[in-house]
Design a protein around this motif. Structure first.
Motif, PDB file in Angstrom:
ATOM      1  N   ARG A  78      50.227  40.701  47.600  1.00 27.61           N
ATOM      2  CA  ARG A  78      49.105  39.949  48.181  1.00 27.61           C
ATOM      3  C   ARG A  78      48.421  39.207  47.043  1.00 27.61           C
ATOM      4  O   ARG A  78      48.119  39.786  46.009  1.00 27.61           O
ATOM      5  N   GLU A  79      48.181  37.907  47.237  1.00 25.58           N
ATOM      6  CA  GLU A  79      47.540  37.087  46.208  1.00 25.58           C
ATOM      7  C   GLU A  79      46.183  36.615  46.724  1.00 25.58           C
ATOM      8  O   GLU A  79      46.103  36.074  47.831  1.00 25.58           O
ATOM      9  N   ASP A  80      45.142  36.814  45.931  1.00 29.61           N
ATOM     10  CA  ASP A  80      43.798  36.562  46.456  1.00 29.61           C
ATOM     11  C   ASP A  80      43.453  35.085  46.587  1.00 29.61           C
ATOM     12  O   ASP A  80      42.386  34.727  47.085  1.00 29.61           O
ATOM     13  N   TRP A  81      44.357  34.203  46.179  1.00 32.55           N
ATOM     14  CA  TRP A  81      44.105  32.769  46.328  1.00 32.55           C
ATOM     15  C   TRP A  81      44.839  32.161  47.524  1.00 32.55           C
ATOM     16  O   TRP A  81      44.734  30.966  47.776  1.00 32.55           O
TER      17      TRP A  81
ATOM     18  N   TYR B  89      45.188  35.837  52.745  1.00 32.68           N
ATOM     19  CA  TYR B  89      44.786  37.030  51.990  1.00 32.68           C
ATOM     20  C   TYR B  89      44.082  38.051  52.877  1.00 32.68           C
ATOM     21  O   TYR B  89      44.356  39.254  52.809  1.00 32.68           O
TER      22      TYR B  89
ATOM     23  N   PRO C 123      47.032  47.175  42.197  1.00 30.67           N
ATOM     24  CA  PRO C 123      47.152  45.982  41.349  1.00 30.67           C
ATOM     25  C   PRO C 123      48.534  45.843  40.721  1.00 30.67           C
ATOM     26  O   PRO C 123      49.221  46.816  40.440  1.00 30.67           O
TER      27      PRO C 123
ATOM     28  N   TRP D 187      49.013  40.598  36.321  1.00 28.90           N
ATOM     29  CA  TRP D 187      48.788  39.427  37.166  1.00 28.90           C
ATOM     30  C   TRP D 187      47.485  39.591  37.942  1.00 28.90           C
ATOM     31  O   TRP D 187      47.466  40.131  39.040  1.00 28.90           O
ATOM     32  N   PRO D 188      46.359  39.124  37.404  1.00 33.51           N
ATOM     33  CA  PRO D 188      45.054  39.278  38.069  1.00 33.51           C
ATOM     34  C   PRO D 188      45.047  38.671  39.464  1.00 33.51           C
ATOM     35  O   PRO D 188      45.622  37.604  39.697  1.00 33.51           O
ATOM     36  N   GLY D 189      44.397  39.370  40.381  1.00 33.75           N
ATOM     37  CA  GLY D 189      44.285  38.864  41.742  1.00 33.75           C
ATOM     38  C   GLY D 189      45.489  39.116  42.607  1.00 33.75           C
ATOM     39  O   GLY D 189      45.545  38.659  43.755  1.00 33.75           O
ATOM     40  N   GLU D 190      46.462  39.866  42.085  1.00 32.98           N
ATOM     41  CA  GLU D 190      47.703  40.108  42.819  1.00 32.98           C
ATOM     42  C   GLU D 190      47.923  41.605  42.969  1.00 32.98           C
ATOM     43  O   GLU D 190      47.812  42.363  42.007  1.00 32.98           O
ATOM     44  N   ASP D 191      48.232  42.039  44.182  1.00 31.85           N
ATOM     45  CA  ASP D 191      48.433  43.453  44.491  1.00 31.85           C
ATOM     46  C   ASP D 191      49.784  43.662  45.160  1.00 31.85           C
ATOM     47  O   ASP D 191      50.208  42.866  46.007  1.00 31.85           O
TER      48      ASP D 191
END
Length: 304
Positions: free
Chosen positions: A126-129, A133, A144, A148-152
């Motif tokens: 899942r990517e927060d951008w 989302y 997490p 890779w920040p913002g990606e789970d």
């Protein structure tokens, strides 16, 4: 920036690789597993590893075979360049673009020039951008993705969340690709079972059947939607999956001495795209080209 190792097949002489003026998307594959062990939610027994036949609505061979793939567009100055049809060389058969970020008009223009369009999306995170989302639930997420920040990582081990949340999201992404005119899909992050941040305390042998089942579903669903699909990395399961996937995308096989593991795809006359992120481009291209006709290689030199 990128070096297009193959160059123009119509050129009369061969020179050291030069930068092109075209573009392809970069991906977010984590090569170094995170050390934090996440907790997982409801875990069912491993699914069966039986591989179902592709749906009858899919016609094998509709995707170009390996011998028809002369090249893939490379991007020296950012993904935006591939979104300008005039900057993609006519000999670059395939263009790899982001599913969400690329306008339909760009895809239509490139297809009108005869290019095969591969659309990238992450099938394992899942990517927060991304626009979808908020469609993910807490039970559909493991934790997490490390660097890779913002990606789970998504939770392929929670079969309820997989069936009711994750699969509908991924199928919607495939249908978006069809509506925008994509010819094929490049799903990323298809090797959760090998990453402790996603697999948790499970061993590869314990987590592997879940990955096989999910990757099998991805391939069959893409074909049912009407698109071709490539296997991204996941070298350890190629034997089980090669018959279901139409081409392969690999990162860094040269660095890890793994290139021979991709050979089942070229042996099946299926395209293989190889990307290398380090090393001197001229030297690396020369080495990769000794693998021909195994690869259509790109060499990346510089930062994401």
């Amino acid at each position: 920036y990128w070096y297009d190792c193959m160059g123009n097949p119509n050129a009369t002489t061969t020179t050291t690789p030069t930068t092109t003026t075209t573009s392809t998307t970069t991906t977010s594959t984590s090569t170094t597993p995170a050390t934090t062990t996440p907790t997982t939610t409801t875990t069912a027994a491993p699914p069966t590893t039986t591989t179902p036949a592709p749906p009858s609505t899919y016609t094998p061979g509709q995707f170009p075979s390996r011998m028809q793939w002369l090249n893939i567009a490379a991007c020296p100055n950012g993904a935006y360049q591939c979104q300008q049809a005039s900057l993609v060389e006519s000999y670059q058969t395939a263009v790899d673009l982001d599913l969400f970020d690329t306008p339909t008009s760009v895809i239509s223009a490139l297809k009108a020039q005869g290019h095969v369009i591969i659309c990238y999306f992450s099938a394992g995170t899942r990517e927060d951008w991304r626009d979808d989302y908020d469609n993910f639930t807490s039970s559909s997420i493991v934790g997490p993705m490390g660097d890779w920040p913002g990606e789970d990582w998504i939770n392929i081990y929670n079969t309820t969340a997989l069936d009711t949340v994750i699969k509908p999201i991924m199928q919607s992404r495939m249908e978006l690709g069809l509506s925008k005119g994509c010819d094929a899909l490049e799903p990323d992050n298809m090797d959760c079972y090998q990453n402790p941040a996603c697999a948790g305390t499970r061993t590869e042998s314990e987590a592997g059947p879940y990955q096989i089942a999910y990757n099998t579903w991805l391939a069959n669903t893409a074909h049912q939607v009407g698109l071709s699909i490539g296997l991204k990395n996941d070298l350890g399961q190629i034997t089980e999956l090669v018959s279901l996937y139409d081409f392969a995308v690999n990162e860094q096989c040269l660095a890890y001495n793994e290139c021979d593991m991709i050979r089942p795809f070229s042996d099946a006359n299926k395209a293989v795209f190889q990307t290398t992120y380090s090393g001197d481009p001229a030297t690396t291209c020369a080495t990769l080209k000794t693998q021909q006709p195994l690869f259509s290689p790109l060499v990346r030199n510089g930062k994401y």
